[in-house]
Motif scaffolding. Structure first.
Motif, PDB file in Angstrom:
ATOM      1  N   ASN A 177       0.848  -1.185   0.000  1.00  0.00           N
ATOM      2  CA  ASN A 177       0.000   0.000   0.000  1.00  0.00           C
ATOM      3  C   ASN A 177       0.885   1.236   0.000  1.00  0.00           C
ATOM      4  O   ASN A 177       0.714   2.139   0.810  1.00  0.00           O
ATOM      5  CB  ASN A 177      -0.870  -0.028   1.252  1.00  0.00           C
ATOM      6  N   ASP A 226      -5.520   2.780 -11.224  1.00  0.00           N
ATOM      7  CA  ASP A 226      -6.163   4.094 -11.344  1.00  0.00           C
ATOM      8  C   ASP A 226      -5.283   5.152 -10.678  1.00  0.00           C
ATOM      9  O   ASP A 226      -5.114   6.258 -11.185  1.00  0.00           O
ATOM     10  CB  ASP A 226      -7.532   4.108 -10.641  1.00  0.00           C
ATOM     11  N   TYR A 227      -4.756   4.767  -9.529  1.00  0.00           N
ATOM     12  CA  TYR A 227      -3.885   5.666  -8.777  1.00  0.00           C
ATOM     13  C   TYR A 227      -2.634   5.978  -9.607  1.00  0.00           C
ATOM     14  O   TYR A 227      -2.221   7.133  -9.721  1.00  0.00           O
ATOM     15  CB  TYR A 227      -3.515   4.988  -7.452  1.00  0.00           C
ATOM     16  N   ALA A 273     -16.162  11.156  -4.706  1.00  0.00           N
ATOM     17  CA  ALA A 273     -15.610  10.680  -3.433  1.00  0.00           C
ATOM     18  C   ALA A 273     -16.734  10.178  -2.529  1.00  0.00           C
ATOM     19  O   ALA A 273     -16.613   9.134  -1.884  1.00  0.00           O
ATOM     20  CB  ALA A 273     -14.833  11.799  -2.746  1.00  0.00           C
ATOM     21  N   ALA A 276     -17.938   6.800  -3.777  1.00  0.00           N
ATOM     22  CA  ALA A 276     -16.992   5.727  -3.463  1.00  0.00           C
ATOM     23  C   ALA A 276     -17.086   5.367  -1.991  1.00  0.00           C
ATOM     24  O   ALA A 276     -17.094   4.199  -1.612  1.00  0.00           O
ATOM     25  CB  ALA A 276     -15.573   6.163  -3.808  1.00  0.00           C
ATOM     26  N   TYR A 277     -17.213   6.399  -1.151  1.00  0.00           N
ATOM     27  CA  TYR A 277     -17.291   6.167   0.287  1.00  0.00           C
ATOM     28  C   TYR A 277     -18.496   5.304   0.615  1.00  0.00           C
ATOM     29  O   TYR A 277     -18.445   4.434   1.474  1.00  0.00           O
ATOM     30  CB  TYR A 277     -17.375   7.502   1.025  1.00  0.00           C
ATOM     31  N   LYS A 281     -18.894   1.312  -6.886  1.00  0.00           N
ATOM     32  CA  LYS A 281     -17.597   0.880  -7.409  1.00  0.00           C
ATOM     33  C   LYS A 281     -17.092   1.900  -8.426  1.00  0.00           C
ATOM     34  O   LYS A 281     -17.110   1.690  -9.617  1.00  0.00           O
ATOM     35  CB  LYS A 281     -17.728  -0.495  -8.062  1.00  0.00           C
ATOM     36  N   HIS A 284     -11.626   5.321  -6.330  1.00  0.00           N
ATOM     37  CA  HIS A 284     -11.308   5.445  -4.906  1.00  0.00           C
ATOM     38  C   HIS A 284     -10.805   6.869  -4.642  1.00  0.00           C
ATOM     39  O   HIS A 284     -10.024   7.400  -5.426  1.00  0.00           O
ATOM     40  CB  HIS A 284     -10.215   4.430  -4.592  1.00  0.00           C
ATOM     41  N   LYS A 286      -8.607   8.088  -2.766  1.00  0.00           N
ATOM     42  CA  LYS A 286      -7.149   8.214  -2.755  1.00  0.00           C
ATOM     43  C   LYS A 286      -6.604   8.314  -4.189  1.00  0.00           C
ATOM     44  O   LYS A 286      -5.716   9.112  -4.481  1.00  0.00           O
ATOM     45  CB  LYS A 286      -6.579   6.967  -2.065  1.00  0.00           C
ATOM     46  N   THR A 287      -7.222   7.536  -5.057  1.00  0.00           N
ATOM     47  CA  THR A 287      -6.848   7.533  -6.462  1.00  0.00           C
ATOM     48  C   THR A 287      -6.989   8.902  -7.103  1.00  0.00           C
ATOM     49  O   THR A 287      -6.203   9.320  -7.931  1.00  0.00           O
ATOM     50  CB  THR A 287      -7.835   6.596  -7.199  1.00  0.00           C
TER      51      THR A 287
END
Ligand code: ASP
Ligand code: MG
Length: 484
Positions: A177, A226-227, A273, A276-277, A281, A284, A286-287
């Motif tokens: 991670n 994605d990130y 966001a 996603a939360y 799907k 994310h 973070k992404t």
């Protein structure tokens, strides 16, 4: 320039990889045309960067094999090696005519998979799988798919070259991670990629993986491609980051439950966001961060329906009159209530409650406290429900004995339905319409919460009524009728 990221299903089969090659070739042509024509007015620099995931299912196969190896079972990694070799070679055989190119790829696949086998053998010998070792193994899928896609692009007349993200995305050593180091990474990306792109080469970069400053392989977490795309897009100041997947963008609701669900034209970073939360799907949070910080628009597109415009995700969208954009649901949850008259005006009850919850490492999805202060209720995943209730009973043993807290009750099988839309801010009457829709259908709302961002209203309903609730709200706001 644009970043185009293709997920596992997009590169899952020979046909889909062929489709990806056509999509990239068309984008390269468009970008080149734009560069000759109106480059000066648009201010956009030409160029296409491709980021790719492992072929669908490959990462799971690799991880399962490594875990079996640690437990002493050598069959899965041996099977995986031969299976993966065949799977990649079949695609190369069908899409690449040039014999030299094919042979080179074959050697590359073979070398990578031999190395994978050696690694798994040593994992068996050690009888232990470290997170660091697992990162080497789980990144093998991208290190096969990216050279493959680069070669397929060349076979389609696109001047393309494979680049390992270990050379680009420099991370800390949180294996499994890892976090990109935002001082080192952008400079590396620019130094390595810009000259390539300026000379007309399309780099195909491995998603998901990175490396520490010392060159030790890391991964960015499951689904991390994605990130990768967002990190690279931010580093190169891309005009758009495209996430190519297997649906027509982000939907107003889960189409398996709400038949009339449709894809949305536009969403804000904040809305995506929230979605996603609450379990949708989509990207994310973070992404999305690197894109949000650089204000780079994202677009979710369908590899299997490339002419569909998909969903554009931007900083600010034009607000709609009713403001509701999408609805989603999180399932398998438990509602826990701490109630009692002794809580009124007593500071610290909430803090102690959530301390106890945090000690169980349970994730709290929603909290609500009535202003009468007689109860706090909150929602945790069902799997953590028992542990949380147990911890609260211990924490408040004295208060329970003295009847200051009358009960710690819990209700399993509940669902959070989240109604999302940044345009709900300051728009009166939305909550009323939500509750009317549910009331008309006799659906009981067990608890409600609205974040102060006002971009979502979340309600707790019974599992058995959740699907009906989703349909009712979707209908009321006419989300399926081209309202967006
Ligand atoms: N292949 C990686 C995974 O399955 C990364 C990704 O697909 O985004 O998690
Ligand atoms: Mg994925």
């Amino acid at each position: 320039m644009i970043v185009m990221k293709f997920g596992g299903t997009s590169v899952g089969t020979t046909e889909s990889i062929d489709g990806v090659a056509k999509i990239v070739a068309a984008a390269v042509e468009r970008q080149a045309g734009g560069a000759e024509g109106e480059a000066d007015q648009s201010g956009e620099s030409p160029g296409v960067l491709v980021v790719v995931s492992a072929m669908g299912g490959v990462t799971n196969t690799l991880i399962d094999a490594a875990q079996a190896a640690a437990a002493g079972d050598e069959t899965p990694y041996r099977d995986a090696r031969s299976q993966l070799l065949v799977r990649h070679q079949v695609v190369a055989g069908q899409l690449i005519e040039d014999g030299v190119e094919r042979a080179g790829l074959g050697r590359l696949f073979d070398n990578r998979l031999r190395e994978f086998e050696r690694l798994c053998r040593s994992i068996t010998v050690l009888g232990e799988l470290t997170q660091r070792g697992l990162d080497v193994v789980s990144g093998v899928g991208e290190r096969l798919s990216a050279p493959l896609l680069a070669a397929v692009l060349r076979a389609n007349g696109v001047n393309s070259q494979f680049v390992d993200a270990g050379e680009l995305i420099i991370t800390d050593d949180q294996f499994g991670n890892a976090n990109p180091l935002m001082e080192a990474t952008p400079a590396r990306c620019r130094d390595r990629l810009l000259p390539m792109m300026q000379s007309g080469v399309v780099p195909v970069v491995t998603g998901f993986v990175g490396a520490t400053e010392k060159g030790v392989p890391t991964t960015l977490g499951r689904g991390g491609s994605d990130y990768s795309a967002a990190i690279l897009g931010a580093a190169l100041d891309a005009d758009e980051i495209q996430i190519w997947t297997d649906v027509d963008g982000v939907m107003t609701a889960d189409p398996r439950i709400v038949e009339t669900a449709q894809s949305m034209e536009e969403l804000s970073y904040e809305e995506v966001a929230e979605l996603a939360y609450y379990g949708a799907k989509v990207l994310h949070p973070k992404t999305v961060t690197p894109a949000v910080e650089s204000k780079i628009p994202l677009r979710v597109l369908n590899t299997f329906n490339p002419s569909h415009p998909g969903t554009r995700i931007v900083e600010k969208t034009h607000q709609l009159h009713h403001g509701v954009k999408a609805i989603t649901a999180v399932r398998e949850l438990r509602l826990i209530t701490v109630a009692g008259r002794g809580m009124i005006g007593v500071p610290g009850i909430a803090a102690r409650t959530f301390d106890a919850v945090a000690r169980q490492r349970a994730n709290v999805l929603m909290i609500s406290q009535g202003s009468s202060e007689q109860s706090i209720c909150f929602v945790v995943p069902e799997a953590e429900g028992d542990a949380v209730v147990g911890a609260l009973k211990v924490e408040f043993a004295r208060e329970l004995a003295q009847n200051m807290i009358e009960e710690i009750s819990h209700q399993p099988d509940i669902v959070i339905v989240a109604v999302i839309g940044a345009g709900m801010k300051g728009t009166p009457g939305i909550a009323a319409r939500v509750f009317n829709a549910l009331g008309e259908r006799n659906i009981n709302v067990i608890a409600i919460a609205q974040g102060s961002s006002e971009a979502n209203i979340s309600l707790v309903v019974l599992q058995t009524e959740a699907d009906e609730a989703l349909r009712a709200i979707h209908d009321t706001f006419e989300l399926g009728n081209g309202a967006d």
